[in-house]
Design a protein around this motif. Structure first.
Motif, short mmCIF file in Angstrom:
data_model
loop_
_atom_site.label_atom_id
_atom_site.label_comp_id
_atom_site.label_asym_id
_atom_site.label_seq_id
_atom_site.Cartn_x
_atom_site.Cartn_y
_atom_site.Cartn_z
N PHE B 200 8.11 2.60 -10.12
CA PHE B 200 7.08 1.80 -9.47
C PHE B 200 6.70 0.55 -10.27
CE2 PHE B 200 2.46 0.97 -9.64
CZ PHE B 200 2.36 0.26 -8.45
N PHE B 217 4.32 2.06 -0.93
CA PHE B 217 3.38 3.20 -0.96
C PHE B 217 2.08 2.78 -1.63
CE2 PHE B 217 6.58 6.98 -0.83
CZ PHE B 217 6.71 6.78 0.53
N TRP B 218 2.22 2.13 -2.77
CA TRP B 218 1.06 1.73 -3.57
C TRP B 218 0.12 0.85 -2.74
CZ3 TRP B 218 -0.96 3.37 -7.95
CH2 TRP B 218 -1.87 2.56 -8.63
N LEU B 221 -1.87 3.04 -0.20
CA LEU B 221 -2.80 4.09 -0.65
C LEU B 221 -4.25 3.66 -0.46
CD1 LEU B 221 -1.15 5.54 -3.90
CD2 LEU B 221 -1.13 6.46 -1.58
N LEU B 227 -2.34 6.78 5.29
CA LEU B 227 -1.87 7.84 4.40
C LEU B 227 -0.97 8.89 5.06
CD1 LEU B 227 -4.85 8.35 1.99
CD2 LEU B 227 -2.59 7.43 1.52
N VAL B 230 2.55 7.81 5.19
CA VAL B 230 3.14 7.79 3.84
C VAL B 230 3.53 9.21 3.43
CG1 VAL B 230 2.61 7.40 1.41
CG2 VAL B 230 1.91 5.71 3.10
N LEU B 231 2.63 10.17 3.68
CA LEU B 231 2.92 11.56 3.33
C LEU B 231 4.13 12.08 4.12
CD1 LEU B 231 -0.57 13.25 2.95
CD2 LEU B 231 0.84 12.08 1.27
N GLY B 234 7.10 10.80 2.44
CA GLY B 234 7.22 11.52 1.17
C GLY B 234 7.82 12.90 1.39
#
Lengths: 301, 265
Positions: B200, B217-218, B221, B227, B230-231, B234
């Protein structure tokens, strides 16, 4: 992977058969050295140059000055931040290695034929994004997080606990989880290398399990423990993601203050000095640690 | 008795490692956009949203590109350097290795910022190529370490035998050297790819407007509504890596017989 990584650097290089025509060897080595010179040496040299310039006025003009280093060393806030970063990393290193040792011991000596299964199982959690792994702890420790909502639903507390997140404690817990693999693998490799006949000999000569562990297993696994400690300590002191996501103001670390100088504050010379100072501190501590560990290992023999 | 205690410890430790990670897939199927208990219901809408999210898919493709290029280049550099230091008696080998290994002891934030300063000073524009440069600095030491370990176990007499039996240099390389080095090369490619793919901080400083996946992603957040998607990604990445790792291990265990029998102590 981790196994060969550790032995590659800790075992040193045994130079195989000498060969005529060393020029060919240097030729082979030169592309790598050139890339590292471009991406590592030149940038670090420039960082050093910047750290010698003044904050005001055009950079790289007006002669060299140590003003930035005076600022880094002189300001109470920076010293406190350095100490806190080292403190947090030391606790994380201790916790990670202490927690990983029994696990690695179990895999090396008691996992039997399922050894590989255990090793795979231990590394799988580390294949998720580092950012998301850290973020997961925010979900767990947060105000409306897993622990708080669970405790409220069973009636133990009536309002969420606020001390769980945004402090050095949450940083330590998160980092201990995030870097576990870097401790398990080197310790496992060094335990795996131990000659089993030494253990049998100790038993035959009347050592109980505890004495045998303290006199044979633990000393022989020290290279792995030292490697693990370095692999955890060095990167965690410079970690940026974890203190930013779960640290809050009281959990900020060196990397946060460095990046702020380049991001928001725009004080590149001070940022450069902070970066080099942190690098020097961590480097010196790492070398001292290795020297101390080697001396201790010699004394124990 | 001692065995039993260790087994319990090992199980508890495994739970400590897995529980936080498993919250990611869990909340990716939760109907509420808020990442908190109690769960509100099952949904796959975040996965549907994911495949319509062009910015995220672009970031994923950027990360894959950077990861593949970094893995190939750093493994190539590692291969050349590992051959040089293990098969030649060169003066200054220790210094060269220390220099190449230096990034292992430098915080990523310093590596990223230093390279950013250099690029800014020479006016080189930030792009995925500059991220690759930063990742080469980070990954080449890993590649070198893995490959040196492999070269050290390499029996040079096999190459000599091949030459004695009349193979030319090229055929010797393809039929002897390359197959023997393949496990090391695979390990190096995997390790450098995953390091680059997940990196990152260096990418954050060097990526400019082309975000890699962690950088993307950063940036997400901060927005609670983003979110769950993003999850979801992930969770998919986790699933893909598990499948990949298990496959790699199965292939590896089939190809190579274990070199040491396991003896309990």
């Amino acid at each position: 992977m981790g196994k060969s990584l550790i032995s590659g650097f800790s075992g040193g290089v045994q130079v195989a058969k000498a060969e005529d025509g060393n020029d060919a060897g240097y030729l082979l080595l030169s592309p790598t050295l050139a890339v590292m010179a471009l991406t590592l040496a030149a940038p670090l040299a420039l960082l050093f140059l910047y750290s010698l310039t003044r904050t005001t006025g055009p950079v790289l003009e007006g002669g060299a000055t140590l003003a930035q280093y005076a600022e880094v060393l002189g300001r109470e806030g920076y010293r406190a931040l350095f100490w806190r970063s080292l403190d947090i990393s030391a606790v994380v290193t201790l916790a990670t290695v202490a927690l990983a040792y029994p696990m690695a011991y179990f895999v090396a000596f008691h996992a039997g034929r399922r050894k590989f299964l255990w090793l795979i199982a231990l590394t799988i959690p580390f294949w998720t994004s580092y950012l998301l792994r850290v973020f997961a702890w925010k979900i767990i420790l947060g105000y409306g997080g897993v622990i708080n909502s669970a405790l409220i639903s069973i009636g133990l507390i009536s309002a969420p606990l606020e001390f769980l997140l945004y402090n050095p404690f949450s940083v330590v817990v998160t980092l201990t989880h995030a870097w576990a693999a870097f401790a398990i693998l080197p310790i496992y490799v060094s335990l795996e290398k131990i000659d089993r006949s030494l253990l049998e000999a100790a038993t035959d000569l009347g050592d109980g399990p505890l004495r045998r562990f303290l006199r044979i297993t633990l000393p022989l696994s020290m290279p792995g423990v030292i490697g693990a400690a370095l692999l955890v300590f060095v990167p965690t002191t410079g970690d940026y993601v974890t203190p930013t996501l779960v640290g809050g103001p009281q959990g900020a670390m060196i990397a946060n203050i460095i990046s702020v100088q380049f991001d928001r504050v725009g004080n590149w010379p001070l940022g450069a000095a902070l970066a080099l100072a942190s690098m020097a501190v961590v480097g010196v501590l790492a070398m001292l640690f290795v020297a101390a560990a080697r001396a201790a290992a010699k004394a124990a023999r | 008795m001692r065995n039993r205690g260790l087994l319990v410890y090992a199980a508890a430790y495994l739970a400590f490692l897995y529980l936080p990670v498993l919250f990611l897939p869990l909340f990716s199927f939760n109907a509420s956009q808020y990442i908190a208990f109690p769960l509100t219901g099952f949904t796959t809408q975040w996965y549907t949203a994911l495949f319509a999210d062009t910015a995220m898919l672009q970031a994923l493709s950027n990360s894959l590109k950077v990861g593949v290029v970094t893995a190939i280049l750093s493994t190539l550099l590692g291969l050349l350097a590992a051959k040089a230091v293990t098969q030649y008696r060169l003066k200054g080998t220790g210094t060269a290795l220390g220099f190449i290994g230096l990034p292992l002891f430098i915080p990523d934030v310093v590596l990223g910022i230093a390279l950013l300063l250099l690029l800014a000073a020479i006016g080189f524009p930030l792009s995925l190529a500059t991220v690759v440069l930063g990742h080469l600095c980070l990954c080449t030491p890993f590649a070198l370490a893995v490959l040196i370990a492999r070269f050290e176990g390499f029996d040079r007499s096999l190459e000599e035998a091949s030459a004695d039996l009349g193979e030319n240099g090229w055929m010797t390389f393809w039929r002897v050297t390359f197959p023997l080095m393949l496990p090391g090369i695979t390990a190096s490619l995997l390790l450098t790819f995953i390091t680059s793919f997940d990196e990152f901080l260096i990418a954050y400083f060097l990526s400019g407007t082309d975000a890699t996946l962690p950088v993307f992603f950063w940036s997400q957040l901060r927005f609670p509504a983003r979110l769950p998607v993003v999850l979801a990604l992930g969770a998919l990445i986790l699933l893909a890596s598990v499948v990949l790792v298990v496959l790699a291990e199965v292939v590896r265990n089939r190809g190579v017989a274990p070199d040491k029998k396991t003896i309990g102590a």
